[in-house]
Design an enzyme around this catalytic site. Structure first.
Site, PDB file in Angstrom:
ATOM      1  N   LYS A  84       4.664   2.492   9.870  1.00  0.00           N
ATOM      2  CA  LYS A  84       5.691   1.463  10.189  1.00  0.00           C
ATOM      3  C   LYS A  84       7.123   2.274  10.221  1.00  0.00           C
ATOM      4  O   LYS A  84       7.756   1.806  11.222  1.00  0.00           O
ATOM      5  CB  LYS A  84       5.861   0.567   8.517  1.00  0.00           C
ATOM      6  CG  LYS A  84       4.680  -0.149   8.431  1.00  0.00           C
ATOM      7  CD  LYS A  84       4.806  -1.133   7.136  1.00  0.00           C
ATOM      8  CE  LYS A  84       4.795  -0.283   5.773  1.00  0.00           C
ATOM      9  NZ  LYS A  84       3.796   0.447   5.439  1.00  0.00           N
ATOM     10  N   ARG A 128       6.227  -8.469   0.641  1.00  0.00           N
ATOM     11  CA  ARG A 128       4.988  -7.579   0.089  1.00  0.00           C
ATOM     12  C   ARG A 128       4.135  -8.332  -0.817  1.00  0.00           C
ATOM     13  O   ARG A 128       3.205  -8.136  -1.342  1.00  0.00           O
ATOM     14  CB  ARG A 128       5.318  -6.282  -0.383  1.00  0.00           C
ATOM     15  CG  ARG A 128       5.598  -5.333   0.540  1.00  0.00           C
ATOM     16  CD  ARG A 128       4.426  -4.343   0.219  1.00  0.00           C
ATOM     17  NE  ARG A 128       4.775  -2.919  -0.003  1.00  0.00           N
ATOM     18  CZ  ARG A 128       5.375  -1.847   0.551  1.00  0.00           C
ATOM     19  NH1 ARG A 128       6.330  -2.318   1.504  1.00  0.00           N
ATOM     20  NH2 ARG A 128       5.382  -0.854   0.657  1.00  0.00           N
ATOM     21  N   ARG A 188       2.343  14.083   5.095  1.00  0.00           N
ATOM     22  CA  ARG A 188       3.752  13.672   5.405  1.00  0.00           C
ATOM     23  C   ARG A 188       4.884  14.297   4.765  1.00  0.00           C
ATOM     24  O   ARG A 188       4.675  14.761   3.981  1.00  0.00           O
ATOM     25  CB  ARG A 188       3.863  11.917   4.985  1.00  0.00           C
ATOM     26  CG  ARG A 188       5.433  11.561   5.158  1.00  0.00           C
ATOM     27  CD  ARG A 188       5.573  10.134   4.969  1.00  0.00           C
ATOM     28  NE  ARG A 188       4.681   9.374   3.891  1.00  0.00           N
ATOM     29  CZ  ARG A 188       4.595   8.004   3.869  1.00  0.00           C
ATOM     30  NH1 ARG A 188       4.967   7.235   4.758  1.00  0.00           N
ATOM     31  NH2 ARG A 188       3.909   7.806   2.947  1.00  0.00           N
ATOM     32  N   ARG A 208       7.149  13.013  -0.564  1.00  0.00           N
ATOM     33  CA  ARG A 208       7.536  11.728  -1.483  1.00  0.00           C
ATOM     34  C   ARG A 208       6.429  11.987  -2.758  1.00  0.00           C
ATOM     35  O   ARG A 208       5.220  12.305  -2.586  1.00  0.00           O
ATOM     36  CB  ARG A 208       6.967  10.844  -0.675  1.00  0.00           C
ATOM     37  CG  ARG A 208       8.116   9.950  -0.155  1.00  0.00           C
ATOM     38  CD  ARG A 208       7.784   8.990   0.816  1.00  0.00           C
ATOM     39  NE  ARG A 208       6.985   7.851   0.237  1.00  0.00           N
ATOM     40  CZ  ARG A 208       6.703   6.714   0.962  1.00  0.00           C
ATOM     41  NH1 ARG A 208       7.363   6.443   2.154  1.00  0.00           N
ATOM     42  NH2 ARG A 208       6.083   5.711   0.465  1.00  0.00           N
ATOM     43  N   ARG A 225      -2.125   2.553  -3.905  1.00  0.00           N
ATOM     44  CA  ARG A 225      -0.927   1.804  -3.107  1.00  0.00           C
ATOM     45  C   ARG A 225      -1.882   0.701  -2.000  1.00  0.00           C
ATOM     46  O   ARG A 225      -1.544  -0.301  -1.559  1.00  0.00           O
ATOM     47  CB  ARG A 225      -0.128   2.566  -2.246  1.00  0.00           C
ATOM     48  CG  ARG A 225       1.017   3.237  -3.304  1.00  0.00           C
ATOM     49  CD  ARG A 225       1.685   4.569  -2.645  1.00  0.00           C
ATOM     50  NE  ARG A 225       2.260   4.387  -1.441  1.00  0.00           N
ATOM     51  CZ  ARG A 225       2.329   5.200  -0.521  1.00  0.00           C
ATOM     52  NH1 ARG A 225       1.957   6.611  -0.965  1.00  0.00           N
ATOM     53  NH2 ARG A 225       3.062   4.953   0.576  1.00  0.00           N
TER      54      ARG A 225
HETATM   55  P1  AP5 Z   1       5.104   6.423   8.373  1.00  0.00           P
HETATM   56  O1  AP5 Z   1       5.646   5.980   9.461  1.00  0.00           O
HETATM   57  O2  AP5 Z   1       6.162   7.144   7.358  1.00  0.00           O
HETATM   58  O3  AP5 Z   1       4.270   5.149   7.766  1.00  0.00           O
HETATM   59  P2  AP5 Z   1       4.714   3.936   6.873  1.00  0.00           P
HETATM   60  O4  AP5 Z   1       3.649   2.933   7.226  1.00  0.00           O
HETATM   61  O5  AP5 Z   1       5.978   3.704   6.954  1.00  0.00           O
HETATM   62  O6  AP5 Z   1       4.337   4.487   5.446  1.00  0.00           O
HETATM   63  P3  AP5 Z   1       4.764   4.219   3.974  1.00  0.00           P
HETATM   64  O7  AP5 Z   1       3.837   5.186   3.180  1.00  0.00           O
HETATM   65  O8  AP5 Z   1       6.419   4.355   4.045  1.00  0.00           O
HETATM   66  O9  AP5 Z   1       4.474   2.725   3.624  1.00  0.00           O
HETATM   67  P4  AP5 Z   1       4.496   2.081   2.273  1.00  0.00           P
HETATM   68  O10 AP5 Z   1       4.489   0.829   2.488  1.00  0.00           O
HETATM   69  O11 AP5 Z   1       3.320   2.706   1.391  1.00  0.00           O
HETATM   70  O12 AP5 Z   1       5.866   2.803   1.442  1.00  0.00           O
HETATM   71  P5  AP5 Z   1       7.249   1.932   1.182  1.00  0.00           P
HETATM   72  O13 AP5 Z   1       8.167   3.194   1.499  1.00  0.00           O
HETATM   73  O14 AP5 Z   1       7.538   0.737   2.117  1.00  0.00           O
HETATM   74  O15 AP5 Z   1       3.801   7.468   8.638  1.00  0.00           O
HETATM   75  C1  AP5 Z   1       3.116   7.969   7.715  1.00  0.00           C
HETATM   76  C2  AP5 Z   1       2.556   9.387   8.393  1.00  0.00           C
HETATM   77  O16 AP5 Z   1       1.787   9.432   9.651  1.00  0.00           O
HETATM   78  C3  AP5 Z   1       3.781  10.361   8.628  1.00  0.00           C
HETATM   79  O17 AP5 Z   1       3.710  11.609   8.386  1.00  0.00           O
HETATM   80  C4  AP5 Z   1       3.691  10.151  10.209  1.00  0.00           C
HETATM   81  O18 AP5 Z   1       4.190  11.194  10.767  1.00  0.00           O
HETATM   82  C5  AP5 Z   1       2.354   9.893  10.438  1.00  0.00           C
HETATM   83  N1  AP5 Z   1       2.152   8.914  11.870  1.00  0.00           N
HETATM   84  C6  AP5 Z   1       2.958   7.737  12.007  1.00  0.00           C
HETATM   85  N2  AP5 Z   1       2.330   7.140  13.118  1.00  0.00           N
HETATM   86  C7  AP5 Z   1       1.326   8.414  13.444  1.00  0.00           C
HETATM   87  C8  AP5 Z   1       0.423   8.075  14.568  1.00  0.00           C
HETATM   88  N3  AP5 Z   1       0.482   7.120  15.380  1.00  0.00           N
HETATM   89  N4  AP5 Z   1      -0.495   8.956  14.967  1.00  0.00           N
HETATM   90  C9  AP5 Z   1      -0.591  10.064  13.982  1.00  0.00           C
HETATM   91  N5  AP5 Z   1       0.233  10.143  12.610  1.00  0.00           N
HETATM   92  C10 AP5 Z   1       0.920   9.376  12.555  1.00  0.00           C
HETATM   93  O19 AP5 Z   1       6.925   1.648  -0.305  1.00  0.00           O
HETATM   94  C11 AP5 Z   1       7.242   2.597  -1.315  1.00  0.00           C
HETATM   95  C12 AP5 Z   1       6.903   1.887  -2.575  1.00  0.00           C
HETATM   96  O20 AP5 Z   1       8.178   1.149  -2.806  1.00  0.00           O
HETATM   97  C13 AP5 Z   1       5.721   0.744  -2.862  1.00  0.00           C
HETATM   98  O21 AP5 Z   1       4.683   1.310  -3.067  1.00  0.00           O
HETATM   99  C14 AP5 Z   1       6.399  -0.004  -3.940  1.00  0.00           C
HETATM  100  O22 AP5 Z   1       6.201   0.225  -5.315  1.00  0.00           O
HETATM  101  C15 AP5 Z   1       7.923  -0.055  -3.611  1.00  0.00           C
HETATM  102  N6  AP5 Z   1       8.229  -1.319  -2.603  1.00  0.00           N
HETATM  103  C16 AP5 Z   1       8.530  -1.267  -1.240  1.00  0.00           C
HETATM  104  N7  AP5 Z   1       8.855  -2.356  -0.737  1.00  0.00           N
HETATM  105  C17 AP5 Z   1       8.434  -3.115  -1.765  1.00  0.00           C
HETATM  106  C18 AP5 Z   1       8.605  -4.640  -1.758  1.00  0.00           C
HETATM  107  N8  AP5 Z   1       8.788  -5.406  -0.789  1.00  0.00           N
HETATM  108  N9  AP5 Z   1       8.150  -5.378  -3.050  1.00  0.00           N
HETATM  109  C19 AP5 Z   1       7.736  -4.589  -4.035  1.00  0.00           C
HETATM  110  N10 AP5 Z   1       7.935  -3.211  -4.116  1.00  0.00           N
HETATM  111  C20 AP5 Z   1       7.906  -2.546  -2.819  1.00  0.00           C
END
Ligand code: AP5
Length: 222
Positions: free
Chosen positions: A18, A94, A129, A158, A169
């Site tokens: 994402k 979410r 990552r 992270r 997660r």
């Molecule tokens: P990356 O682009 O960083 O992936 P992402 O989908 O953004 O992953 P996140 O881990 O950030 O998502 P998440 O939903 O778990 O965490 P969030 O921060 O929202 O890519 C990942 C890796 O893959 C990188 O190393 C990248 O280089 C590589 N990559 C990317 N594309 C690729 C490709 N095509 N091919 C190969 N490699 C690739 O949330 C974190 C925490 O916050 C949650 O657990 C929760 O506790 C809280 N939170 C966030 N939002 C909410 C909400 N709405 N409600 C309640 N709690 C929330």
């Protein structure tokens, strides 16, 4: 002639790409990127009241309570730049309560994108990552290594990116995914996220271009 600004939601499991796709979308379309994960991490690192509450949930891979996140997103969406440039919601909603609160405010996206990636790949992506705290850019030790030694030296991992935490997660994500996508079924676009990032972006780009064109047409007619 410009149409109404684009309103985009992007969803998918942890590490489905994402944040990576959002960087590319923002570069091209200039939308306001609203990532609840980034907003919450900023609150945690500044040690605010919200951050202190959110921390324990994030560290264990659970969702932060709805009331905290809903208020945060509501305030961000109401700012002028989001209204003028359009927005890109990343990792929100979410839970079904989050989706319902948007519906109540009559806030609907033009498109709901879901990145689809197999579980075993997700774990490797999380564990490899790294983030650049200076630019916010996302790297991967194997897939996308940093461009220079200087950047490499300042990269951070992270705290929720251990394989155990990623698994919890992922479970949380799967538990909620269906309830949310049912709200957006008519605008849902599932994309195979297990391809090179430029290929994935190419597909998103063509969807957004078409939407943009439709908006211009609508404006001409109106
Ligand atoms: P990356 O682009 O960083 O992936 P992402 O989908 O953004 O992953 P996140 O881990 O950030 O998502 P998440 O939903 O778990 O965490 P969030 O921060 O929202 O890519 C990942 C890796 O893959 C990188 O190393 C990248 O280089 C590589 N990559 C990317 N594309 C690729 C490709 N095509 N091919 C190969 N490699 C690739 O949330 C974190 C925490 O916050 C949650 O657990 C929760 O506790 C809280 N939170 C966030 N939002 C909410 C909400 N709405 N409600 C309640 N709690 C929330």
């Amino acid at each position: 002639l410009a149409g109404e600004p684009l309103k985009v939601m992007i969803s998918g499991a942890p590490a489905s790409g994402k944040g990576t796709q959002c960087e590319l979308i923002v570069q091209k379309y200039g939308l306001v990127h609203i990532s609840t994960g980034d907003l919450l991490r900023a609150e945690v690192s500044s040690g605010t009241e919200i951050g202190n509450k959110a921390k324990e949930y994030m560290e264990t891979g659970r969702l932060v309570p709805d009331e905290i996140v809903i208020a945060m997103v509501k305030s961000r969406l109401s700012q002028q730049d989001a209204k003028e440039k359009g927005w890109l919601l990343d990792g929100y909603p979410r839970s079904s309560a989050q989706a319902q609160s948007l519906e109540q405010m009559k806030i609907r996206p033009d498109i709901y994108i879901v990145l689809d990636v197999p579980d075993e790949i997700l774990i490797d992506r999380c564990v490899g990552r790294r983030l650049d705290p200076v630019t916010g850019k996302i790297y991967h030790i194997k897939n996308f290594p940093p461009e220079s030694e200087e950047i490499k030296a300042r990269l951070v991992t992270r705290t929720d990116d251990t394989s155990e935490k990623v698994k919890s997660r992922l479970t949380t994500y799967k538990k909620n995914a269906e309830a949310i996508s049912s709200t957006y079924l008519n605008i849902l676009n599932k994309i195979d996220g297990n391809r090179p990032k430029d290929v994935v972006f190419g597909e998103i780009d063509s969807l957004l271009l078409r939407l943009q064109k439709d908006k211009v047409e609508t404006k001409k007619l109106g």
